[in-house]
Scaffold this motif. Structure first.
Motif, PDB file in Angstrom:
ATOM      1  N   ALA A   5       0.774  -1.178  -0.076  1.00 64.16           N
ATOM      2  CA  ALA A   5       0.005  -0.037   0.047  1.00 64.16           C
ATOM      3  C   ALA A   5       0.684   1.206  -0.050  1.00 64.16           C
ATOM      4  CB  ALA A   5      -0.891   0.055   1.130  1.00 64.16           C
ATOM      5  N   ALA A   6       1.841   1.223   0.702  1.00 59.76           N
ATOM      6  CA  ALA A   6       2.939   2.432   0.943  1.00 59.76           C
ATOM      7  C   ALA A   6       3.378   2.519  -0.466  1.00 59.76           C
ATOM      8  CB  ALA A   6       3.830   2.085   1.739  1.00 59.76           C
ATOM      9  N   LEU A   7       3.842   1.418  -1.140  1.00 57.70           N
ATOM     10  CA  LEU A   7       4.447   1.506  -2.490  1.00 57.70           C
ATOM     11  C   LEU A   7       3.460   2.183  -3.621  1.00 57.70           C
ATOM     12  CD1 LEU A   7       6.576   1.218  -4.588  1.00 57.70           C
ATOM     13  CD2 LEU A   7       6.212  -1.164  -4.771  1.00 57.70           C
ATOM     14  N   LEU A   8       2.215   1.831  -3.508  1.00 57.15           N
ATOM     15  CA  LEU A   8       1.222   2.139  -4.546  1.00 57.15           C
ATOM     16  C   LEU A   8       0.987   3.736  -4.136  1.00 57.15           C
ATOM     17  CD1 LEU A   8      -1.267  -0.884  -4.422  1.00 57.15           C
ATOM     18  CD2 LEU A   8       0.062   0.110  -6.265  1.00 57.15           C
ATOM     19  N   THR A   9       0.843   3.969  -2.828  1.00 57.64           N
ATOM     20  CA  THR A   9       0.664   5.382  -2.548  1.00 57.64           C
ATOM     21  C   THR A   9       1.774   6.215  -3.214  1.00 57.64           C
ATOM     22  OG1 THR A   9      -0.532   4.736  -0.642  1.00 57.64           O
ATOM     23  CG2 THR A   9       0.322   7.235  -0.635  1.00 57.64           C
ATOM     24  N   SER A  14       3.532  10.339  -7.173  1.00 56.47           N
ATOM     25  CA  SER A  14       4.627  10.769  -7.766  1.00 56.47           C
ATOM     26  C   SER A  14       4.155  10.571  -9.426  1.00 56.47           C
ATOM     27  CB  SER A  14       5.760  10.185  -7.680  1.00 56.47           C
ATOM     28  OG  SER A  14       5.703   8.544  -7.962  1.00 56.47           O
ATOM     29  N   ASP A  15       3.045  10.203  -9.667  1.00 53.37           N
ATOM     30  CA  ASP A  15       2.746  10.033 -11.246  1.00 53.37           C
ATOM     31  C   ASP A  15       2.040  11.364 -11.782  1.00 53.37           C
ATOM     32  OD1 ASP A  15       1.564   9.095 -13.455  1.00 53.37           O
ATOM     33  OD2 ASP A  15       0.911   7.267 -12.514  1.00 53.37           O
ATOM     34  N   PRO A  19      -3.667  14.740 -11.069  1.00 56.66           N
ATOM     35  CA  PRO A  19      -4.324  15.909 -11.796  1.00 56.66           C
ATOM     36  C   PRO A  19      -4.067  17.322 -10.922  1.00 56.66           C
ATOM     37  CG  PRO A  19      -6.062  14.782 -10.599  1.00 56.66           C
ATOM     38  CD  PRO A  19      -4.992  13.867 -10.551  1.00 56.66           C
ATOM     39  N   VAL A  20      -2.573  17.686 -10.811  1.00 56.99           N
ATOM     40  CA  VAL A  20      -2.423  18.806 -10.066  1.00 56.99           C
ATOM     41  C   VAL A  20      -1.784  19.822 -10.651  1.00 56.99           C
ATOM     42  CG1 VAL A  20      -1.991  17.357  -7.542  1.00 56.99           C
ATOM     43  CG2 VAL A  20      -0.357  17.725  -9.319  1.00 56.99           C
ATOM     44  N   GLY A  21      -1.368  19.612 -12.102  1.00 55.13           N
ATOM     45  CA  GLY A  21      -1.007  20.723 -12.935  1.00 55.13           C
ATOM     46  C   GLY A  21       0.415  20.884 -12.933  1.00 55.13           C
ATOM     47  N   THR A  22       1.454  20.005 -12.143  1.00 58.11           N
ATOM     48  CA  THR A  22       2.768  20.244 -12.112  1.00 58.11           C
ATOM     49  C   THR A  22       3.425  20.071 -13.711  1.00 58.11           C
ATOM     50  OG1 THR A  22       3.136  17.972 -11.682  1.00 58.11           O
ATOM     51  CG2 THR A  22       2.862  19.602  -9.866  1.00 58.11           C
ATOM     52  N   TYR A  23       2.775  19.332 -14.475  1.00 51.41           N
ATOM     53  CA  TYR A  23       3.140  19.252 -16.076  1.00 51.41           C
ATOM     54  C   TYR A  23       3.250  20.603 -16.753  1.00 51.41           C
ATOM     55  CZ  TYR A  23      -1.671  19.606 -17.374  1.00 51.41           C
ATOM     56  OH  TYR A  23      -3.002  19.754 -17.512  1.00 51.41           O
ATOM     57  N   THR A  24       2.478  21.730 -16.273  1.00 48.11           N
ATOM     58  CA  THR A  24       2.557  22.903 -16.982  1.00 48.11           C
ATOM     59  C   THR A  24       3.621  23.841 -16.438  1.00 48.11           C
ATOM     60  OG1 THR A  24       1.063  24.179 -15.173  1.00 48.11           O
ATOM     61  CG2 THR A  24       0.185  22.883 -16.878  1.00 48.11           C
ATOM     62  N   LEU A 163      11.389  11.426  -0.798  1.00 45.35           N
ATOM     63  CA  LEU A 163      11.629  10.613  -2.214  1.00 45.35           C
ATOM     64  C   LEU A 163      10.425  11.041  -3.328  1.00 45.35           C
ATOM     65  CD1 LEU A 163      12.958   7.364  -0.909  1.00 45.35           C
ATOM     66  CD2 LEU A 163      14.213   9.027  -2.195  1.00 45.35           C
ATOM     67  N   VAL A 164       9.241  10.899  -2.807  1.00 49.00           N
ATOM     68  CA  VAL A 164       8.230  11.071  -3.785  1.00 49.00           C
ATOM     69  C   VAL A 164       8.307  12.537  -4.472  1.00 49.00           C
ATOM     70  CG1 VAL A 164       5.693  11.431  -3.918  1.00 49.00           C
ATOM     71  CG2 VAL A 164       6.514   9.605  -2.738  1.00 49.00           C
ATOM     72  N   SER A 165       8.539  13.461  -3.494  1.00 47.07           N
ATOM     73  CA  SER A 165       8.621  14.927  -4.032  1.00 47.07           C
ATOM     74  C   SER A 165       9.841  15.178  -4.899  1.00 47.07           C
ATOM     75  CB  SER A 165       8.696  15.847  -2.696  1.00 47.07           C
ATOM     76  OG  SER A 165       8.612  17.122  -3.065  1.00 47.07           O
ATOM     77  N   ALA A 166      10.898  14.670  -4.604  1.00 49.55           N
ATOM     78  CA  ALA A 166      12.121  14.870  -5.513  1.00 49.55           C
ATOM     79  C   ALA A 166      12.010  14.091  -6.684  1.00 49.55           C
ATOM     80  CB  ALA A 166      13.348  14.393  -4.550  1.00 49.55           C
ATOM     81  N   TYR A 167      11.512  12.853  -6.648  1.00 44.92           N
ATOM     82  CA  TYR A 167      11.232  12.203  -7.955  1.00 44.92           C
ATOM     83  C   TYR A 167      10.609  12.972  -8.817  1.00 44.92           C
ATOM     84  CZ  TYR A 167      10.010   8.698 -11.222  1.00 44.92           C
ATOM     85  OH  TYR A 167       9.738   7.872 -12.211  1.00 44.92           O
ATOM     86  N   GLY A 168       9.469  13.494  -8.382  1.00 39.78           N
ATOM     87  CA  GLY A 168       8.497  14.008  -9.175  1.00 39.78           C
ATOM     88  C   GLY A 168       8.955  15.497  -9.559  1.00 39.78           C
ATOM     89  N   SER A 169       9.904  16.245  -8.944  1.00 42.68           N
ATOM     90  CA  SER A 169      10.483  17.327  -9.356  1.00 42.68           C
ATOM     91  C   SER A 169      11.478  16.863 -10.301  1.00 42.68           C
ATOM     92  CB  SER A 169      11.130  17.977  -8.294  1.00 42.68           C
ATOM     93  OG  SER A 169      10.259  18.607  -7.075  1.00 42.68           O
ATOM     94  N   VAL A 170      12.365  15.991 -10.428  1.00 46.30           N
ATOM     95  CA  VAL A 170      13.301  15.715 -11.254  1.00 46.30           C
ATOM     96  C   VAL A 170      12.642  15.396 -12.496  1.00 46.30           C
ATOM     97  CG1 VAL A 170      15.134  13.923 -11.956  1.00 46.30           C
ATOM     98  CG2 VAL A 170      14.979  15.084  -9.592  1.00 46.30           C
ATOM     99  N   THR A 171      11.614  14.440 -12.348  1.00 49.05           N
ATOM    100  CA  THR A 171      10.877  13.860 -13.684  1.00 49.05           C
ATOM    101  C   THR A 171      10.129  14.985 -14.379  1.00 49.05           C
ATOM    102  OG1 THR A 171       8.961  13.114 -12.134  1.00 49.05           O
ATOM    103  CG2 THR A 171      10.908  11.301 -12.994  1.00 49.05           C
TER     104      THR A 171
END
Length: 238
Positions: A5-9, A14-15, A19-24, A163-171
């Motif tokens: 469950a932790a991994l899935l969360t 980080s996906d 729908p939070v708009g970080t891709y913009t 790790l979730v935050s940093a990975y999302g920022s880097v990707t």
């Protein structure tokens, strides 16, 4: 929370589908490319490493970690303090706008989902108080701070949240360069693999740092971000 469950969360948060708009947002990467400062994939990787060491770690992860600890203690003032310091450390207005818009979207998502991975979230307690403070203009609602709160509510520990935050920022940074048509999938994945050890090291160093340790030093990125506000050609909002 079980390990699965932790991994899935973590995967969910980080996906890029979240729908939070970080891709913009490119956080200045678009301006680096527009001005011809980045020509090779290795140069792009060096730039993102600079973001990790100068901004993502010592500013965003510090804020996230403090927000996570404060949420665990039910300390809304601690969460607001993380927001205040991160606002002060984020100089370009486009960077602040992108971060706060994504934070608001994330909080909206948390309060709207009643089942699934966020089923245990206390949306009537601290989350509600933080959301209200954002809506009332009493706090900025930066994405790393909101993410720290959400991860704590979802059952992730502070290091996992970092790790979730940093990975999302880097990707996000690498993905912005790719969507601008300058680099292919293989080159981007190569740089991502190269950055994994840096990402892990930065998160390990800063996820439990005191809020007073927050700093941000990326002067060229700040300048590019400010120049992007007045650029004639813009595909990204920052």
């Amino acid at each position: 929370m079980t390990a699965s469950a932790a991994l899935l969360t973590a995967l969910r948060l980080s996906d890029s589908m979240l729908p939070v708009g970080t891709y913009t947002a490119s956080y200045g990467v678009e301006q680096y490319l527009n001005e011809g400062d980045i020509e090779t994939a290795d140069e792009l990787g060096d730039l993102v490493e600079g973001y990790l060491r100068g901004v993502i770690g010592p500013a965003e992860i510090v804020a996230l970690g403090h927000a996570h600890r404060s949420a665990a203690a039910g300390d809304i003032d601690g969460v607001l303090a993380a927001d205040e310091r991160l606002s002060a450390a984020t100089l370009p207005s486009e960077f602040r706008d992108s971060s706060t818009k994504a934070g608001a979207k994330l909080l909206d998502l948390l309060t709207e989902i009643d089942e699934g991975l966020f089923a245990g979230a206390d949306t009537t307690g601290l989350v509600a108080a933080y959301t209200e403070a954002c809506e009332d203009g009493r706090t900025a609602g930066h994405y790393p701070v909101a993410l720290g709160v959400v991860c704590q509510q979802a059952g992730l520990d502070a290091r996992e949240a970092a790790l979730v935050s940093a990975y999302g920022s880097v990707t996000g940074l690498l993905g912005a360069a790719q969507r601008l048509g300058r680099f292919g999938h293989t080159a981007i994945q190569t740089q991502l693999s190269r950055l994994f050890p840096v990402l892990e090291s930065v998160c390990e160093r800063y996820h439990d740092a005191e809020l007073t340790a927050m700093c941000s030093f990326a002067p060229l990125a700040d300048v590019r971000g400010m120049a992007h506000e007045r650029a004639d050609r813009r595909l990204f909002m920052s």
